[in-house]
Design an enzyme around this catalytic site. Structure first.
Site, PDB file in Angstrom:
ATOM      1  N   SER A 145       0.831  -1.203   0.000  1.00  0.00           N
ATOM      2  CA  SER A 145       0.000   0.000   0.000  1.00  0.00           C
ATOM      3  C   SER A 145       0.866   1.255   0.000  1.00  0.00           C
ATOM      4  O   SER A 145       0.566   2.235  -0.669  1.00  0.00           O
ATOM      5  CB  SER A 145      -0.878   0.023   1.255  1.00  0.00           C
ATOM      6  OG  SER A 145      -1.675  -1.119   1.301  1.00  0.00           O
ATOM      7  N   GLU A 395      -5.209  -2.905  -6.639  1.00  0.00           N
ATOM      8  CA  GLU A 395      -5.548  -1.533  -7.053  1.00  0.00           C
ATOM      9  C   GLU A 395      -5.976  -0.685  -5.859  1.00  0.00           C
ATOM     10  O   GLU A 395      -6.910   0.098  -5.941  1.00  0.00           O
ATOM     11  CB  GLU A 395      -6.671  -1.531  -8.088  1.00  0.00           C
ATOM     12  CG  GLU A 395      -6.326  -2.183  -9.403  1.00  0.00           C
ATOM     13  CD  GLU A 395      -5.466  -1.296 -10.281  1.00  0.00           C
ATOM     14  OE1 GLU A 395      -4.420  -1.780 -10.717  1.00  0.00           O
ATOM     15  OE2 GLU A 395      -5.827  -0.141 -10.515  1.00  0.00           O
TER      16      GLU A 395
END
Ligand SMILES: Cc1cc2nc3c(=O)[nH]c(=O)nc-3n(C[C@H](O)[C@H](O)[C@H](O)COP(=O)(O)OP(=O)(O)OC[C@H]3O[C@@H](n4cnc5c(N)ncnc54)[C@H](O)[C@@H]3O)c2cc1C
Lengths: 418, 365
Positions: A145, A395
């Site tokens: 992340s 994503e």
């Protein structure tokens, strides 16, 4: 502008055709390639490549709409078409959708951050006679992340005017098909994100195109996964990998602003609703299967009754429909904004938050409600639940997308809300 | 074509409604709730925006055509200001819109011009009944055809402005089907409760119980005339009325909570900088958007005579009711203890937010 929900004709027609593909080319082999991880369904790959070429697409599943002449009043629907395509292919098999030939996220990075020459050089190959792939490598063992934490380095060798890249990348979707030489595939590439100046943080990050077969690149393993098993997920090490100077996308100077990184983020604004669409295809498959099985067993959903009069199963199904339909509308709105050149960072991330939530909830609930029928590998529902989970992870995880939404509505920077 | 932006005309309407909601309703909402009263001036001002008038064709004295999408947009915007005020302003639509949709020519000519001609005047409708499984398609109030008359029996609850109403549109069960009946205020056997209804929220809006004991009305007072009407699309319009008002209430709570979270400090930072709060806000915003789009789509289906409009309206209403409870609960949570105090608007919004699960029949698009 106005408020309207009529599916455009070109999308209606395309969906009918793609549904046939999903039913005949994907569903029948879905189970086989789930059980035989890392096998390649050549029938699907070759059929899709041929079909897309015949349809004049080329370059795989991308926005193919050319600027219209004459009838200029018709607004563009390229992204809307793409989202609808992805939804129905994912309804067929989301793992297989992910290995639809084409440039994927690798080509998207080139399209977003590359110069016109680079686009010409790297993107035309997807139009060739054989299926060709590209992949995008951002994630590392120590940086998921938090993309600013990537450690892969690119150093310019001034003598040869080459970049020398060292690092380790993981979880590369399509990494194998993009890099390894297969007789039936064209020469692909991977796009690797690396830092050219670790002191500059995000501003120092650049993307490099590394051609298939380049020395120093090694595919260490293909991950064994919960779901989407037909889609290869590679771990790749880079040791003194040399690429020509012009393989770096965009500008070499480290500017104060983070244009390089912004390029990557702009890609996400475009791709997040598409990932949402892929999840919603799986969710729809699960919900349809659930309703079908219930109906076979004499359970009909009595829409219109107050909750107090419904059975628990009916309530669950109705709630699932509310989730699925509203998530799809959010996805449509996000891509509609992209088509109309409206900035959609908020809508894009909201659609991904919502799709991540509802896709996991719907598939998990469907398995629960159907009991043994849900849990058995005799049917595909259990697979769809495993496939669905990835929607909330890649994503941008559900949490990361919540951060993006929150920053947008609060007007906060990444520093103010971490 | 897909498209997600109000047209120019709708945007202009949203802008005027928004001004009224922001300046008149939002500022007086708490005071009205505490005083259990809505000033007539306030209602008239809202009435003059002409939402109902714009839904009625010129031939019946109006100046437009009904558009469900437009009404959804306007209702959300107004309810953002205050729910009780909005329902009051639009109470006459509960009577007029079903007549517009399903009334006989005679009923349209008779009622529509007179309702919209002047100032706001009390025409209302009675749908809700006091039972836990209240179902608009299985009403306990009955209608019976007795030679050339209709006999009504039953008790209705939560009927706004019943006391002053000239006429009430009463929904009742005629052989298993829900039908509307126009009941004049002086009908024999009709009685309106002395006391107002007392609810968890919506205390500014005067509502009453309406009892019908062998009330006899002429056949021609059946909505649609002697042969009656279809209830389905009226119900869909009521569901969307409720859904749009729910959106407005949710948006109001979200906006208060968002602004408060950016002001309030704890542990040296704004509470909005804490993920636990920021994520709540992100989810509130996401869910409002989700239900808004579902409501818009159902309204668009209503305007375009799509086959599955009734299911869509049902889903939108069900989803919006749940969402608004979730959002208004979090509005209070984000204010902490202050959210529990009645002088902070999020408190009333949560009480009102609970209402959408049962308040079907108090708003129509
Ligand atoms: C099948 C698959 C395919 C993939 N394909 C690709 C690909 O093609 N290319 C590529 O580059 N990557 C790819 N990824 C990587 C994927 O994008 C990352 O796994 C994802 O971004 C999460 O990173 P992580 O796994 O390191 O988790 P972490 O970042 O370690 O996160 C762990 C947990 O912490 C939470 N968290 C992290 N930061 C915060 C924060 N600031 N606030 C709150 N919570 C936080 C996360 O939400 C998560 O719940 C793929 C992954 C998988 C599994």
């Amino acid at each position: 502008m106005t408020i309207e929900f009529e599916t455009p004709k070109p999308i209606v027609n395309q969906q009918v055709m793609l549904k046939t593909v999903a039913e005949n080319m994907m569903r029948p082999i879905s189970r086989e390639f789930d059980e035989n991880e890392h096998e390649i369904p050549w029938s699907y790959v070759e059929f899709m490549h041929m079909a897309m070429k015949a349809a004049g697409g080329g370059g795989g599943l991308t926005v193919t709409e050319k600027p219209q002449e004459g009838d200029e009043k018709r607004p563009p629907i390229g992204y809307q078409k793409l989202a609808a395509q992805i939804e129905v292919l994912a309804w067929g098999d989301v793992g297989m959708y992910l290995i639809t030939p084409g440039g994927g996220l690798g080509a998207a990075a080139v399209a977003a951050a590359g110069t016109p020459e680079q686009k010409e050089k790297f993107l035309t190959r997807f139009n060739s006679d054989i299926p060709t792939y590209a992949a995008m490598c951002m994630t590392e063992p120590g940086a998921g992340s938090d993309t600013s934490a990537i450690r892969t380095r690119a150093v310019l060798d001034e003598k040869t005017n080459e970049w020398v890249i060292n690092g380790e990348k993981i979880f590369v979707t399509g990494g194998d098909k993009s890099f390894t030489h297969y007789e039936k595939l064209g020469k692909g590439f991977i796009v690797v994100w690396a830092s050219i100046d670790p002191t500059a943080g995000r501003a120092g990050m650049r993307a490099f195109v590394i051609e298939s077969g380049t020395a120093g690149v090694k595919i260490n393993k293909l991950e064994k996964k919960m779901g989407i098993r037909v889609s290869d997920t590679a771990a790749i090490s880079l040791v003194d990998v040399r690429v020509p100077f012009e393989n770096m996308l965009g500008s070499a100077t480290v500017e104060k602003n983070n244009t390089g990184f912004r390029g990557a983020m702009a890609t996400f604004d475009a791709t997040r609703p598409l990932v949402a669409a892929s999840g919603l295809g799986v969710a729809r498959a699960a919900l349809e299967f659930l309703k079908e099985k219930l109906e076979e067993n004499g359970v009909k959903i009595r829409y219109g009754l107050p909750r107090q009069k419904l059975s628990n199963v009916e309530r669950e199904v109705i709630d699932m429909e509310i989730m699925l339909k509203s998530a799809w509308l959010m996805t449509l709105k996000a891509v509609w904004m992209a088509d109309n050149k409206k900035s959609n960072a908020l809508e894009s991330s909201m659609s991904k938050v919502k799709a991540g939530d509802v896709t996991t909830k719907i598939t998990q609930k469907a398995v629960e409600i159907l009991g043994p029928i849900g849990y058995t590998r005799e049917f595909l529902l259990e697979k769809w639940m495993r496939d669905a989970k990835i929607t909330d992870i890649y994503e941008g995880t559900g949490q990361i997308n919540r951060l993006v939404v929150a920053r947008n509505i609060l007007g906060y920077s990444g520093k103010e809300l971490r | 074509m897909y498209s997600f932006e109000p047209n120019e005309e709708q945007q202009m309407l949203i802008d005027v409604v928004s001004k009224y909601a922001e300046n008149d309703l939002r500022t007086s909402s708490n005071e009205n709730e505490e005083n259990k009263e809505l000033p007539k001036k306030l209602i008239n001002k809202g009435w003059e925006l002409g939402l109902l008038q714009a839904s009625i064709p010129e031939s019946y004295g109006g100046f437009g055509e009904r558009n469900a999408v437009t009404n959804v947009l306007a209702l959300e915007e107004m309810a953002y200001g205050d729910l009780a005020g909005t329902l009051a302003v639009l109470t006459p639509s509960l009577f007029a819109t079903p007549i517009l949709l399903a009334g006989s020519e005679e009923q349209k000519k008779n009622y529509l011009p007179k309702i919209i001609a002047g100032e706001w005047s009390p025409y209302t409708a009675a749908l809700i009944e006091m039972s836990f499984d209240f179902d608009p398609n299985a009403l306990k109030t009955t209608a019976e055809i007795v030679s050339d008359k209709i006999k009504l029996n039953g008790t209705k609850a939560f009927v706004p402005y019943a006391k002053e109403a000239h006429e009430i549109l009463v929904y009742a069960n005629l052989n298993g089907v829900t039908q509307g009946f126009i009941v004049p205020k002086d009908a024999v056997g009709l009685s309106i409760s002395e006391e107002r209804e007392k609810l968890m929220g919506l205390n500014a809006l005067p509502m009453y119980k309406v009892e019908l004991r062998d009330v006899m009305i002429p056949l021609s007072n059946r909505l649609g005339g002697a042969s009656g009407h279809d209830f389905e699309l009226i119900l869909a319009s009521l569901r969307l009325g409720s859904a749009s008002a729910a959106l407005g209430v949710a948006k109001s709570s979200f906006e208060y909570a968002k602004n408060y979270a950016k002001e309030r400090e704890a542990f040296g930072v704004k509470i909005a900088q804490k993920q636990a709060v920021a994520f709540m806000l992100a989810e509130m915003r996401t869910e409002i958007e989700a239900m808004r789009l579902l409501t818009w789509e159902a309204a668009w289906k209503l305007d375009n005579n799509k086959e599955d409009v009734c299911v869509s309206a049902y889903l939108a209403h069900t989803g919006a009711a749940d969402m608004t409870m979730m959002v208004t609960d979090r509005g209070v949570q984000i204010y902490g203890g202050h959210g529990y105090i009645r002088e902070n608007p999020v408190e009333l919004l949560m009480r009102n937010g609970r209402g959408f699960a049962m308040l079907l029949g108090l708003a129509i698009v």
